[in-house]
Design an enzyme around this catalytic site. Sequence first.
Site, PDB file in Angstrom:
ATOM      1  N   ASP A 475       0.821  -1.225   0.000  1.00  0.00           N
ATOM      2  CA  ASP A 475       0.000   0.000   0.000  1.00  0.00           C
ATOM      3  C   ASP A 475       0.848   1.265   0.000  1.00  0.00           C
ATOM      4  O   ASP A 475       0.366   2.328  -0.408  1.00  0.00           O
ATOM      5  CB  ASP A 475      -1.055   0.014   1.119  1.00  0.00           C
ATOM      6  CG  ASP A 475      -0.486  -0.142   2.504  1.00  0.00           C
ATOM      7  OD1 ASP A 475       0.652  -0.614   2.636  1.00  0.00           O
ATOM      8  OD2 ASP A 475      -1.189   0.194   3.467  1.00  0.00           O
TER       9      ASP A 475
HETATM   10  C1  LAN Z   1       3.877  -0.638   9.956  1.00  0.00           C
HETATM   11  C2  LAN Z   1       3.815   0.767   9.559  1.00  0.00           C
HETATM   12  C3  LAN Z   1       3.095   1.046   8.294  1.00  0.00           C
HETATM   13  C4  LAN Z   1       2.004   0.059   8.003  1.00  0.00           C
HETATM   14  C5  LAN Z   1       1.018   0.532   6.918  1.00  0.00           C
HETATM   15  C6  LAN Z   1       1.674   0.934   5.616  1.00  0.00           C
HETATM   16  C7  LAN Z   1       0.260   1.758   7.433  1.00  0.00           C
HETATM   17  C8  LAN Z   1      -0.006  -0.574   6.675  1.00  0.00           C
HETATM   18  O1  LAN Z   1      -1.006  -0.164   5.808  1.00  0.00           O
HETATM   19  C9  LAN Z   1       0.680  -1.858   6.304  1.00  0.00           C
HETATM   20  C10 LAN Z   1       1.601  -2.322   7.428  1.00  0.00           C
HETATM   21  C11 LAN Z   1       2.682  -1.300   7.818  1.00  0.00           C
HETATM   22  C12 LAN Z   1       3.760  -1.327   6.760  1.00  0.00           C
HETATM   23  C13 LAN Z   1       3.342  -1.629   9.140  1.00  0.00           C
HETATM   24  C14 LAN Z   1       3.509  -3.041   9.533  1.00  0.00           C
HETATM   25  C15 LAN Z   1       3.977  -3.299  10.980  1.00  0.00           C
HETATM   26  C16 LAN Z   1       5.019  -2.293  11.445  1.00  0.00           C
HETATM   27  C17 LAN Z   1       6.203  -2.415  10.541  1.00  0.00           C
HETATM   28  C18 LAN Z   1       4.377  -0.906  11.346  1.00  0.00           C
HETATM   29  C19 LAN Z   1       3.150  -0.720  12.208  1.00  0.00           C
HETATM   30  C20 LAN Z   1       5.447  -0.043  11.966  1.00  0.00           C
HETATM   31  C21 LAN Z   1       6.005  -0.904  13.128  1.00  0.00           C
HETATM   32  C22 LAN Z   1       5.479  -2.341  12.917  1.00  0.00           C
HETATM   33  C23 LAN Z   1       6.533  -3.389  13.334  1.00  0.00           C
HETATM   34  C24 LAN Z   1       5.976  -4.770  13.212  1.00  0.00           C
HETATM   35  C25 LAN Z   1       6.970  -3.078  14.767  1.00  0.00           C
HETATM   36  C26 LAN Z   1       7.881  -4.083  15.380  1.00  0.00           C
HETATM   37  C27 LAN Z   1       7.136  -5.041  16.183  1.00  0.00           C
HETATM   38  C28 LAN Z   1       7.065  -6.358  15.925  1.00  0.00           C
HETATM   39  C29 LAN Z   1       5.922  -7.128  16.426  1.00  0.00           C
HETATM   40  C30 LAN Z   1       8.094  -7.063  15.137  1.00  0.00           C
END
Ligand code: LAN
Length: 757
Positions: A475
């Site tokens: 996305d």
């Molecule tokens: C994010 C940030 C962005 C987010 C969007 C693009 C908004 C979403 O539409 C798809 C998923 C995504 C890319 C996403 C996935 C999970 C992330 C990377 C995070 C929320 C930012 C931090 C998180 C990550 C998993 C944090 C570390 C924790 C763990 C459990 C490994």
Amino acid sequence: MLKVKSGWKNWQLLTEKGRHIWAFKPGSKAINEHLQNVDDISEQEITQFAEDFQFDKFTNPNSGDKVYRHAAINAKFKAFAGHIPQAANPEAQKVTDAVIKGINYFSGLQSDEGHWPGDYGGPLFLLPGLLIASYISDTPFPKAHREMMKVYLFNHQNKDAGWGMHIEGESTLFGTVMQYVSLRILGVDKNHEQLITARAWIKNNGGATGIPSWGKFYLSILNCYDWQGFNSLFPEMWLFPKWLPIHPWRYWCHSRMVYLPMAYCYALRIKAPENELVLSLREELYNDAFTAINWPKQRNVVCEKDCYTTPSPVLKWMNFFTNHYEKIKWPWLRKKATDYILKYLNAEDEQTEYLDIGPVNKAINSICIWHVYGKDSEQFKKHVARWYDYLWVAEDGMKMSGYNGSQLWDTAFATRAILESDLGALFSATLTKSYQFIELSQIKAEHATHAEFFRHPMIGSWPFSTAEQGWPVADCTAEGLSATLALHHSDLVKPVIEEQRIKQAAEIILSYQNTDGGWATYELTRAPKWLEKLNPSEVFADIMIDYSWTECTAACVIALLELQEVYPDFKNNEIRKAISAGIDFILKQQKTDGSWYGGWAVCFTYATWFGVEALSKAKGNDYYDDMILAGSINKACVFLVGKQKSDGGWGETFESCSKLVYSEAVTSQVVNTAWALLTLMAADFADKKVLEAGIKVLLNRQTDLGDWSQENISGVFNYNCMITYANYRNIFPVWALSRYYRQTIRNYSPPPLKKGD
Ligand code: LAN
């Protein structure tokens, strides 16, 4: 002008191609030079921190990103001096002024290279991991950083003396033990008032034996928990044949990349040497003597307050075998597995310029690399240099961000928000810079090792943060593409992203579509849903595979629809099919009450906006039965109108995400209000009174400069952990007001602009 506190002034954000690090009194502007930083903080300056970084968690646990904003605004803010269009009546004028003021203020926060740096904190289990990496490797942060981290950790203690898993959460053992240990690593005495009460919280909740598995892992590394009390991570699973559904290459990339270095640490039972702090912590954290604890019995013990996902019987059964295997394991096979893991860790480090996919594997990879190559190795030094990319300073102190930033994501949204109405044309200089950043961030090459390490093809894609971090997201690619098309359409920039690159982005989006018609996050869904039964995390849900999501799907559908408008002949059939299947998926996700659940922001208002935006864009174009689309959109509107608060706004709490039911906030929230309004306007909602009341909330809450106050936390992941999106409070109100302006006021065409104005 906003008054910048003197302690805040010493902190400066250095940025370079989207990379940002906070520096304490940087002598020079270059990031790399600054990283050779020295410990140059005086006692007086430390006292100044304590005075200037005061923050009241009990008024609002969310900081307002004031350190960055006050500095940026002081440096760059200018009241809007251009031509302000005159509307037909005072009400319409108010909206016009608010849009201009909102964009003008937000432009002041834009970095020179075109993105919007911002606070991306929220989770409280990230900084502790990094501190443990720094502690075990004997690589302390500069004193100024350490002091600011203490400020942060102390600031987020709850009234009951514990800490949550995230800044808004109720206390959990995971949160409390991790912050406690962090403060001790940072040199706080165990007799500090706030630690005495925290210790009591830990002991009253059964002691650290009940910490969830990720906590057990970190404590084992610190030698304050026994590795025997940790379920085997079975490193040999990396040697499974790839066709097996449980081979880890099929996991969601975040789980894969976290369990990878964890398995390495587990296999080598990496732990800090016993020293005074370690021995003392062993006494501080438990109700029983450390040596008297029956460790194998603690493997599945998890404090009730922490448990979000109960381990399944299948997982317990698997643990039973893998734990037994540890006793009879074949050393040569283990060696083969750890060699493979190490190779993979190195590849991930190199592919991401040592940023890694996220904050958790960033810390754990650092530990592995330190263990293998030593403190003086080039690899480890490269890791350390990138620790700083994850740190952020706000008025609540120094935190670890949930990513190396949300640069591309925020820039793409901001661009589209500004371009929503003609008024955006008044800000062509801002848009020119956004475009530069969007151009810079599109991924242009594949890594030599991408296929070997299971990476999805990425040429033409966009990442969430920066190109050097370089993990493409479905996305984010869609948002990058939509923003690019909107910019090209506006004629305000000179197009440098050529047709070929636009088509590459579209192809990447197509390549990401799952067989269920939806789009997931970073990769295709690679294994069946039952793999979730093996989720060992206890604190997160749905982490095992990459699932299709409403928001990701809607973003991809919207981008493809927009692409079709400009390039109708490009893969027309394929794209039409993809769009129809995407719509099918979105419709199936709609709940009977008309709403959609949001997996990546709080919550129903967010996903409902995405759902309706996609469906209304598709309507009238022969992609789908328009009656069905209209019915679904209508239901969504009925849902939203039912949730409008008496002041005209909307407001949800993070519990919508964790409890999966709409949880109304006491006061309306500008971000939720903006999403609800965007949805209703996308749907051409007939009752204008509903819209007017919502718009009033946005107008009344706007500050004189054009900002809005930080309210509740906006982001989430894995249902149970919340994350800050500091720029949302500007982007979405501006977007909603601009749409309102476009739909109801637009009696104005901006004067012809000189490009680069
Ligand atoms: C994010 C940030 C962005 C987010 C969007 C693009 C908004 C979403 O539409 C798809 C998923 C995504 C890319 C996403 C996935 C999970 C992330 C990377 C995070 C929320 C930012 C931090 C998180 C990550 C998993 C944090 C570390 C924790 C763990 C459990 C490994």
